[in-house]
Design a protein around this motif. Structure first.
Motif, short mmCIF file in Angstrom:
data_model
loop_
_atom_site.label_atom_id
_atom_site.label_comp_id
_atom_site.label_asym_id
_atom_site.label_seq_id
_atom_site.Cartn_x
_atom_site.Cartn_y
_atom_site.Cartn_z
N VAL A 165 0.86 9.80 11.65
CA VAL A 165 0.69 10.74 12.76
C VAL A 165 -0.75 10.67 13.29
N GLY A 166 -1.73 10.61 12.39
CA GLY A 166 -3.12 10.50 12.82
C GLY A 166 -3.39 9.21 13.56
N LEU A 167 -2.80 8.12 13.10
CA LEU A 167 -2.97 6.83 13.77
C LEU A 167 -2.37 6.87 15.17
N VAL A 168 -1.17 7.42 15.29
CA VAL A 168 -0.52 7.50 16.61
C VAL A 168 -1.32 8.39 17.55
N LEU A 200 1.32 9.47 3.60
CA LEU A 200 1.66 8.37 4.51
C LEU A 200 2.10 8.90 5.88
N CYS A 201 2.85 10.01 5.90
CA CYS A 201 3.26 10.60 7.18
C CYS A 201 2.06 11.11 7.97
N VAL A 202 1.12 11.76 7.28
CA VAL A 202 -0.08 12.25 7.95
C VAL A 202 -0.92 11.08 8.45
N LEU A 203 -0.98 9.99 7.70
CA LEU A 203 -1.70 8.80 8.14
C LEU A 203 -1.09 8.23 9.42
N LEU A 247 0.82 -1.20 0.00
CA LEU A 247 0.00 0.00 0.00
C LEU A 247 0.86 1.25 0.00
N GLY A 248 1.94 1.25 0.78
CA GLY A 248 2.85 2.39 0.81
C GLY A 248 3.50 2.62 -0.54
N LEU A 249 3.94 1.55 -1.19
CA LEU A 249 4.53 1.69 -2.53
C LEU A 249 3.51 2.17 -3.54
N LEU A 250 2.29 1.68 -3.44
CA LEU A 250 1.24 2.10 -4.36
C LEU A 250 0.91 3.58 -4.18
N VAL A 251 0.74 4.02 -2.95
CA VAL A 251 0.44 5.43 -2.69
C VAL A 251 1.61 6.30 -3.12
N GLY A 252 2.81 5.89 -2.83
CA GLY A 252 3.98 6.66 -3.22
C GLY A 252 4.16 6.76 -4.72
N THR A 253 3.85 5.69 -5.41
CA THR A 253 4.01 5.68 -6.87
C THR A 253 2.93 6.51 -7.56
N GLN A 262 9.63 25.63 5.62
CA GLN A 262 8.90 25.30 4.41
C GLN A 262 9.66 24.20 3.68
N MET A 263 8.94 23.13 3.29
CA MET A 263 9.58 21.96 2.68
C MET A 263 8.88 21.59 1.39
N GLN A 264 9.58 20.90 0.52
CA GLN A 264 9.03 20.33 -0.70
C GLN A 264 9.05 18.81 -0.53
N TRP A 265 7.88 18.18 -0.43
CA TRP A 265 7.79 16.74 -0.23
C TRP A 265 6.94 16.11 -1.33
N PRO A 266 7.21 14.86 -1.67
CA PRO A 266 6.30 14.14 -2.57
C PRO A 266 4.95 13.92 -1.88
N LEU A 267 3.89 14.04 -2.64
CA LEU A 267 2.54 13.94 -2.07
C LEU A 267 2.31 12.57 -1.40
#
Length: 80
Positions: free
Chosen positions: A51-54, A46-49, A16-22, A36-41
């Motif tokens: 953090v929300g889970l924790v 996945l990071c927000v997921l 799932l992580g690879l699929l979302v990342g791709t 301010q950062m530039q991150w892949p969506l």
């Protein structure tokens, strides 16, 4: 049995992580108050997921597990 279930769950999480990342490889700007950062969506999602889970598990533990442990401790002290 638990080992097999854990391996399957870990495999599905990685897939799932690879699929979302791709599928979400566009770069987005994350503007926090101090940086301010530039991150892949996909990575941001996945990071927000995570953090929300924790945070959800922590709130659940504070409001359900902690009171039950307190009640159990008080009940065990009354028996003694």
């Amino acid at each position: 049995m638990y080992r097999i279930a854990f391996i399957i769950a870990a495999f599905l999480a990685v897939a799932l992580g690879l699929l979302v990342g791709t599928l979400n490889s566009d770069t987005v700007s994350v503007d926090l108050l101090w940086v301010q950062m530039q991150w892949p969506l996909g990575l941001l999602l996945l990071c927000v997921l995570v953090v929300g889970l924790v945070i959800g598990l922590l709130i659940s533990w504070i409001f359900s597990v902690m009171p039950l442990k307190t009640r159990l401790r008080k009940a065990q002290n009354k028996e003694s």
